[in-house]
Design an enzyme around this catalytic site. Structure first.
Site, PDB file in Angstrom:
ATOM      1  N   ASN A  61     -12.881   1.997  20.464  1.00  0.00           N
ATOM      2  CA  ASN A  61     -13.002   0.531  20.516  1.00  0.00           C
ATOM      3  C   ASN A  61     -13.517  -0.098  19.222  1.00  0.00           C
ATOM      4  OD1 ASN A  61     -15.461   1.694  20.995  1.00  0.00           O
ATOM      5  ND2 ASN A  61     -16.075   0.246  22.582  1.00  0.00           N
TER       6      ASN A  61
ATOM      7  N   CYS B  87     -18.719  -0.969  25.469  1.00  0.00           N
ATOM      8  CA  CYS B  87     -19.516  -0.110  26.345  1.00  0.00           C
ATOM      9  C   CYS B  87     -20.625  -0.852  27.066  1.00  0.00           C
ATOM     10  CB  CYS B  87     -20.127   1.008  25.508  1.00  0.00           C
ATOM     11  SG  CYS B  87     -20.954   0.369  24.052  1.00  0.00           S
TER      12      CYS B  87
ATOM     13  N   GLU C 215     -29.130   4.326  18.319  1.00  0.00           N
ATOM     14  CA  GLU C 215     -28.505   4.085  17.023  1.00  0.00           C
ATOM     15  C   GLU C 215     -29.139   2.833  16.421  1.00  0.00           C
ATOM     16  OE1 GLU C 215     -24.106   4.426  17.875  1.00  0.00           O
ATOM     17  OE2 GLU C 215     -24.422   6.181  16.610  1.00  0.00           O
TER      18      GLU C 215
ATOM     19  N   GLU D 156     -24.016   8.073  22.849  1.00  0.00           N
ATOM     20  CA  GLU D 156     -23.803   6.645  23.149  1.00  0.00           C
ATOM     21  C   GLU D 156     -22.654   6.578  24.133  1.00  0.00           C
ATOM     22  OE1 GLU D 156     -25.474   4.128  22.382  1.00  0.00           O
ATOM     23  OE2 GLU D 156     -26.735   4.823  20.759  1.00  0.00           O
TER      24      GLU D 156
HETATM   25  P1  NDP Z   1     -13.794   9.515  25.415  1.00  0.00           P
HETATM   26  O1  NDP Z   1     -15.051   9.993  26.033  1.00  0.00           O
HETATM   27  O2  NDP Z   1     -12.513   9.801  26.077  1.00  0.00           O
HETATM   28  O3  NDP Z   1     -13.665  10.099  23.927  1.00  0.00           O
HETATM   29  C1  NDP Z   1     -14.696   9.927  22.974  1.00  0.00           C
HETATM   30  C2  NDP Z   1     -14.429  10.869  21.799  1.00  0.00           C
HETATM   31  O4  NDP Z   1     -14.711  12.221  22.189  1.00  0.00           O
HETATM   32  C3  NDP Z   1     -12.986  10.866  21.322  1.00  0.00           C
HETATM   33  O5  NDP Z   1     -12.975  11.006  19.914  1.00  0.00           O
HETATM   34  C4  NDP Z   1     -12.417  12.077  22.011  1.00  0.00           C
HETATM   35  O6  NDP Z   1     -11.265  12.546  21.376  1.00  0.00           O
HETATM   36  C5  NDP Z   1     -13.585  13.038  21.914  1.00  0.00           C
HETATM   37  N1  NDP Z   1     -13.566  14.133  22.882  1.00  0.00           N
HETATM   38  C6  NDP Z   1     -12.973  14.189  24.078  1.00  0.00           C
HETATM   39  N2  NDP Z   1     -13.248  15.365  24.693  1.00  0.00           N
HETATM   40  C7  NDP Z   1     -14.051  16.081  23.853  1.00  0.00           C
HETATM   41  C8  NDP Z   1     -14.691  17.364  23.915  1.00  0.00           C
HETATM   42  N3  NDP Z   1     -14.585  18.163  24.975  1.00  0.00           N
HETATM   43  N4  NDP Z   1     -15.439  17.751  22.861  1.00  0.00           N
HETATM   44  C9  NDP Z   1     -15.599  16.940  21.789  1.00  0.00           C
HETATM   45  N5  NDP Z   1     -15.013  15.722  21.666  1.00  0.00           N
HETATM   46  C10 NDP Z   1     -14.267  15.277  22.689  1.00  0.00           C
HETATM   47  O7  NDP Z   1     -14.026   7.949  25.196  1.00  0.00           O
HETATM   48  P2  NDP Z   1     -12.983   6.843  24.745  1.00  0.00           P
HETATM   49  O8  NDP Z   1     -12.490   7.130  23.370  1.00  0.00           O
HETATM   50  O9  NDP Z   1     -12.009   6.672  25.854  1.00  0.00           O
HETATM   51  O10 NDP Z   1     -13.923   5.549  24.639  1.00  0.00           O
HETATM   52  C11 NDP Z   1     -14.318   4.817  25.718  1.00  0.00           C
HETATM   53  C12 NDP Z   1     -15.700   5.234  26.201  1.00  0.00           C
HETATM   54  O11 NDP Z   1     -16.640   5.160  25.139  1.00  0.00           O
HETATM   55  C13 NDP Z   1     -16.240   4.310  27.271  1.00  0.00           C
HETATM   56  O12 NDP Z   1     -16.835   5.059  28.308  1.00  0.00           O
HETATM   57  C14 NDP Z   1     -17.281   3.504  26.549  1.00  0.00           C
HETATM   58  O13 NDP Z   1     -18.275   2.982  27.387  1.00  0.00           O
HETATM   59  C15 NDP Z   1     -17.811   4.484  25.568  1.00  0.00           C
HETATM   60  N6  NDP Z   1     -18.451   3.789  24.453  1.00  0.00           N
HETATM   61  C16 NDP Z   1     -19.825   3.829  24.329  1.00  0.00           C
HETATM   62  C17 NDP Z   1     -20.454   3.107  23.335  1.00  0.00           C
HETATM   63  C18 NDP Z   1     -21.937   3.161  23.165  1.00  0.00           C
HETATM   64  O14 NDP Z   1     -22.404   2.878  22.060  1.00  0.00           O
HETATM   65  N7  NDP Z   1     -22.719   3.485  24.166  1.00  0.00           N
HETATM   66  C19 NDP Z   1     -19.693   2.269  22.402  1.00  0.00           C
HETATM   67  C20 NDP Z   1     -18.274   2.344  22.585  1.00  0.00           C
HETATM   68  C21 NDP Z   1     -17.686   3.063  23.600  1.00  0.00           C
HETATM   69  P3  NDP Z   1      -9.826  11.943  21.778  1.00  0.00           P
HETATM   70  O15 NDP Z   1     -10.028  10.608  22.397  1.00  0.00           O
HETATM   71  O16 NDP Z   1      -9.109  11.886  20.494  1.00  0.00           O
HETATM   72  O17 NDP Z   1      -9.294  12.911  22.765  1.00  0.00           O
END
Ligand code: NDP
Length: 485
Positions: A153, A284, A459, A250
């Site tokens: 995002n 998020c 953060e 996060e």
């Molecule tokens: P995901 O949890 O699907 O993915 C996050 C990242 O982790 C991606 O780069 C993903 O790769 C990677 N990933 C997935 N599986 C693994 C694994 N087993 N080991 C290591 N890395 C892995 O989240 P989204 O990208 O769909 O983002 C949305 C989510 O992020 C929402 O739940 C949102 O609330 C949260 N978020 C939290 C924030 C905060 O600051 N608290 C801010 C912004 C978002 P890939 O996607 O390439 O498979």
């Protein structure tokens, strides 16, 4: 292709290609066209990135904080100068309107580089006087190679929010963006290099979850900082625990926003809009459960719906007049539309929106449900889209109890003119980041992060320094050494 980078990865100070990896197509969410094709990191790429980060560590850590900070601040200035083009890249990466990306992405990244660049020279330990003239001192040492893993995002912001404090403390980093948004972090790496960052200190590798997992599993890695969903967070935390690595998590949320009858209702509506529809709801910390005191509920909903009807301009995100863009990809659009159907079938009343719009991209209307009950799926699960649920309440105690009745704890907000109630509620919220008469601002000076399932660590702010460094204690004996025999 409109946004093809020079290569997929940025390793040891240069763009780096290895087309043996699986292809990753970067799709512009507004029209479904492919704007860039990159390749997932192979084992050779991740090995090169971690080796480069490991090798660059000692010299980078040996520089003074002031020297490191100077480079970060130079990068910050360059990001501001390049804001227009960085914002266009961010828009192509995510589909977010340029109107938003011009003020919320590269600028926020630049803020982080400037802030932590400024702090870098003042990261110091303590002097601790002890009995008998002895004393101890602490040294704040970098952790080593940090892995950053980003959600889709805020790809520029997430890369900078992780890199800036990590690098300020003397760590090096390998950053893996989400496969959905691979472009922006490469621009950050390029700018850091142009600002004078030594080769290998900040590296970007592309890939899906498996690449992230490979990075976390490497014994040369000291810390993992993830921005992502709770299920991914649990996996990453467990994998990091196997090597006793430091973590910052996060994660997601289902945050509450409380609106009392005495609130300035127009301000509260603005807060609800910021907390639900900015970035088409893909934030998020969104306050997606909007609890409104029952005697002003109808008035609140009427004002909200009027603001959406009169104010939302959907269209090509590159048009600066547009203020509401598509969801990031087709899969996310499908998830959001499924939740909207669940809301309807479980008995919530659709007060506004609810449909995919008639475009090629992944646009879903801003959507408002009323008559939402706490046990409905749309009130319990993170949707990560433009879906706001209005729930009503009668008393302060009831509102706070229901607000906290969630396993998440990222953010929470309250709108009221009653000063003591505002602080009482903030004290009672089970959330890491709370707002009084505002919502979703995240300036770099303020700690940001979640409690309960929403995360670990913070953060931004001075708090982040403690998450990217550790204390070494040195005891200094000044007198005799007494021993029992
Ligand atoms: P995901 O949890 O699907 O993915 C996050 C990242 O982790 C991606 O780069 C993903 O790769 C990677 N990933 C997935 N599986 C693994 C694994 N087993 N080991 C290591 N890395 C892995 O989240 P989204 O990208 O769909 O983002 C949305 C989510 O992020 C929402 O739940 C949102 O609330 C949260 N978020 C939290 C924030 C905060 O600051 N608290 C801010 C912004 C978002 P890939 O996607 O390439 O498979």
């Amino acid at each position: 292709m409109r946004a093809q980078p020079k290569a997929s990865h940025f390793v040891n100070g240069s763009y780096f290609e290895d087309d043996a990896g699986d292809a990753i197509d970067c799709i512009y969410a507004a029209d479904g066209t492919v704007v860039a094709r990159l390749y997932e990191a192979t084992d050779a790429v991740t090995e090169a990135a971690i080796s480069a980060a490991k090798a660059a560590g000692p010299a980078w850590a040996a520089m003074t904080g002031t020297e490191r900070g100077r480079i970060l601040r130079r990068a910050s200035d360059m990001m501001r100068d390049l804001n227009q083009s960085l914002s266009e890249t961010e828009t192509l990466d995510t589909g977010k309107p340029l109107q938003e990306t011009l003020v919320a992405d590269a600028t926020s990244g630049a803020d982080a580089l400037e802030y932590f660049g400024g702090l870098a020279g003042s990261i110091t330990g303590e002097h601790i006087p002890l009995p008998g003239g002895d004393w101890a001192y602490t040294i704040r040492e970098p952790l080593g190679v940090c892995v950053g893993i980003g959600a889709w995002n805020y790809p520029t912001q997430i890369a900078c929010w992780k890199a800036a404090p990590a690098l300020a403390c003397g760590n090096t980093m390998v950053f893996k963006p989400s496969e959905t948004t691979p472009l922006s972090a490469l621009r950050v790496a390029e700018i850091l290099k142009d600002a004078g960052l030594p080769d290998g200190v900040f590296n970007v590798v592309q890939g899906r979850g498996g690449v992230g997992a490979a990075l976390i599993g490497d014994n040369r890695v000291a810390k993992v900082s993830l921005t992502g969903s709770v299920p991914t967070g649990k996996k990453v935390y467990a994998a990091a625990a196997a090597g006793m690595r430091h973590v910052t998590m996060e994660l997601g949320g289902k945050s509450p926003l409380l609106v009392f009858a005495d609130a300035d209702l127009d301000k509260a509506v603005s807060g609800a809009i910021l907390g639900n529809f900015y970035s088409s709801g893909q934030v998020c910390s969104n306050g997606t459960r909007v609890f409104v005191e029952n005697n002003v509920r109808d008035d609140f909903v009427a004002r909200l719906v009027r603001r959406l009807r009169d104010g939302v301009i959907m269209g090509d995100p590159m048009d600066e007049a547009v203020n509401f863009g598509p969801l990031v990809n087709e899969a996310q659009m499908g998830i959001v539309l499924d939740y909207i159907e669940k809301g309807k079938s479980e008995g919530a009343v659709l007060a506004y929106g609810g449909r995919r719009t008639d475009r090629n991209g992944f646009f879903v209307e801003p959507t408002v449900f009323t008559d939402v009950r706490d046990d409905m799926t749309i009130a319990q699960e993170e949707i990560f889209g433009p879906v706001l649920s209005v729930l009503d309440f009668a008393t302060e105690e009831e509102a706070l109890m229901r607000a906290n009745a969630t396993p998440f704890g990222l953010a929470a907000g309250v709108f009221t003119r009653d000063l003591t109630r505002a602080h009482r509620i903030a004290a009672g919220f089970e959330a890491g980041t709370c707002y009084i008469n505002h919502y979703n601002a995240a300036p770099v000076e303020m700690p940001f992060g979640g409690s309960k399932l929403s995360g670990v660590g913070r953060e931004n702010s001075k708090a982040a320094i403690n998450h990217y460094s550790e204390a070494k204690t040195v005891y200094v004996g000044m007198g005799d050494v007494e021993a029992p025999f």
